[in-house]
Design a protein around this motif. Sequence first.
Motif, PDB file in Angstrom:
ATOM      1  N   ARG A 124       0.402  -1.446   0.212  1.00  0.00           N
ATOM      2  CA  ARG A 124       0.015   0.395   0.430  1.00  0.00           C
ATOM      3  C   ARG A 124       0.892   1.609   0.319  1.00  0.00           C
ATOM      4  O   ARG A 124       0.982   2.411  -0.875  1.00  0.00           O
ATOM      5  CB  ARG A 124      -1.304   0.038   1.243  1.00  0.00           C
ATOM      6  N   ARG A 127       2.628   1.359  -3.454  1.00  0.00           N
ATOM      7  CA  ARG A 127       1.619   2.347  -4.498  1.00  0.00           C
ATOM      8  C   ARG A 127       1.284   3.687  -3.517  1.00  0.00           C
ATOM      9  O   ARG A 127       0.951   4.626  -4.949  1.00  0.00           O
ATOM     10  CB  ARG A 127       0.456   1.616  -3.998  1.00  0.00           C
ATOM     11  N   GLN A 131       1.763   6.886  -6.304  1.00  0.00           N
ATOM     12  CA  GLN A 131       0.269   8.115  -6.520  1.00  0.00           C
ATOM     13  C   GLN A 131       0.700   9.591  -6.949  1.00  0.00           C
ATOM     14  O   GLN A 131       0.059  10.299  -7.040  1.00  0.00           O
ATOM     15  CB  GLN A 131      -0.648   7.733  -5.956  1.00  0.00           C
ATOM     16  N   VAL A 144       5.127   0.710  -8.930  1.00  0.00           N
ATOM     17  CA  VAL A 144       3.912  -0.272  -9.527  1.00  0.00           C
ATOM     18  C   VAL A 144       4.055  -1.703  -9.201  1.00  0.00           C
ATOM     19  O   VAL A 144       3.328  -2.479  -7.768  1.00  0.00           O
ATOM     20  CB  VAL A 144       2.848   0.712 -10.222  1.00  0.00           C
ATOM     21  N   ALA A 147       5.363  -2.946  -5.353  1.00  0.00           N
ATOM     22  CA  ALA A 147       3.666  -2.729  -4.681  1.00  0.00           C
ATOM     23  C   ALA A 147       2.851  -4.420  -4.655  1.00  0.00           C
ATOM     24  O   ALA A 147       2.839  -4.998  -4.343  1.00  0.00           O
ATOM     25  CB  ALA A 147       2.394  -2.224  -4.710  1.00  0.00           C
ATOM     26  N   TRP A 167      -5.258  -5.712  -1.278  1.00  0.00           N
ATOM     27  CA  TRP A 167      -4.031  -4.788  -2.038  1.00  0.00           C
ATOM     28  C   TRP A 167      -2.758  -5.924  -3.252  1.00  0.00           C
ATOM     29  O   TRP A 167      -3.619  -5.248  -4.014  1.00  0.00           O
ATOM     30  CB  TRP A 167      -3.216  -5.086  -1.016  1.00  0.00           C
ATOM     31  N   CYS A 171      -3.118  -3.848  -6.459  1.00  0.00           N
ATOM     32  CA  CYS A 171      -1.732  -3.688  -7.367  1.00  0.00           C
ATOM     33  C   CYS A 171      -1.987  -4.253  -8.924  1.00  0.00           C
ATOM     34  O   CYS A 171      -1.345  -3.760 -10.055  1.00  0.00           O
ATOM     35  CB  CYS A 171      -0.707  -4.607  -6.286  1.00  0.00           C
ATOM     36  N   ASP A 174      -3.197  -2.040 -11.051  1.00  0.00           N
ATOM     37  CA  ASP A 174      -2.833  -0.927 -11.453  1.00  0.00           C
ATOM     38  C   ASP A 174      -1.595  -1.045 -12.443  1.00  0.00           C
ATOM     39  O   ASP A 174      -1.221  -0.013 -13.473  1.00  0.00           O
ATOM     40  CB  ASP A 174      -1.205  -0.386 -10.406  1.00  0.00           C
TER      41      ASP A 174
END
Length: 315
Positions: A124, A127, A131, A144, A147, A167, A171, A174
């Motif tokens: 988390r 990530r 962001q 990414v 993660a 999560w 991921c 993403d």
Amino acid sequence: MALCARLWRFLPSGRGTAPGHRLPTSAAGSCRNCGPWRPGSSEVMGNSGAFRRSLLFSALSYLGFETYQATSWAVVVHAKASGVEEILAQADYLYGSGETEKLYQLLTRYKDSEDAELLWRLARASRDIAQLSGTSEEEKKLLVYEALAYAKRALEKDDSSFAAHKWYAICISDVGDYEGIKAKIANAYVIKDHFEKAIELNPKDATSIHLMGIWCYTFAEMPWYQRRIAQVLFATPPSSTYEEALSYFQRAEQVDPNFYSKNLLLLGKTYLKLHNKKLAAFWLVKARDYPAHTEEDRQIQREAAQLLTGFSDKN
């Protein structure tokens, strides 16, 4: 049990003597019958009382050593457990305070951990760093994939962790941004399965429910050309509706009111898609006025404000 079995062999004859280790009967006589020690004598073990006292002392010494070992091991295990708990408490405090970079710096020191709770938090945090607006595109891509690796390890360590499932799904989603539309659509089924598993494991987790809402919203608004690709690639491509998305967003809000600014924003946007401007405005105002703790909150505030401005312009 192992300690008892080993201690058993040190006890004198009687109920406590293990088979095959009984003392010679001549050694059990009284002191009056004990003469000077002579090699080959039946009294080769010496005075019975002294022998028993010596044996008892040896047994107690052994027991003390075993107890020390067991206690030391327990202290080490407790210290390790307490250490992990302290790290998690620090991590949760930093996350709640919006200290994204400090949280990442803390958790990356334990990136080789085998603890699932620590690993999904690290996924988390990676990530969240990705962001940030100041993160370059190259760094974002690395973060990414980093993660995803942490989330995968968390899931491998504890398949019963709802957060690890959640999560891992996030991921994977993403990573789809870097692997093309075909991979993204193929991963959609995997993502949905893990969100549903997370909800099954913890039906009170509003975030997992919210994410299922996003899954539905994404496929409800999928552009026509992506739908065409999905139909070519898959016999039954993933699909959903705005009504289904709305049901998840509403359910998440019922479980934990005002838990997440994005849930408020998406309630407003979904009502817009369903042409209910009154309820759309209600939820967009809540999103705009939500206290900003993270950069994402601030981005959501701006988007909600822009959508509300659009309402004013049309009116």
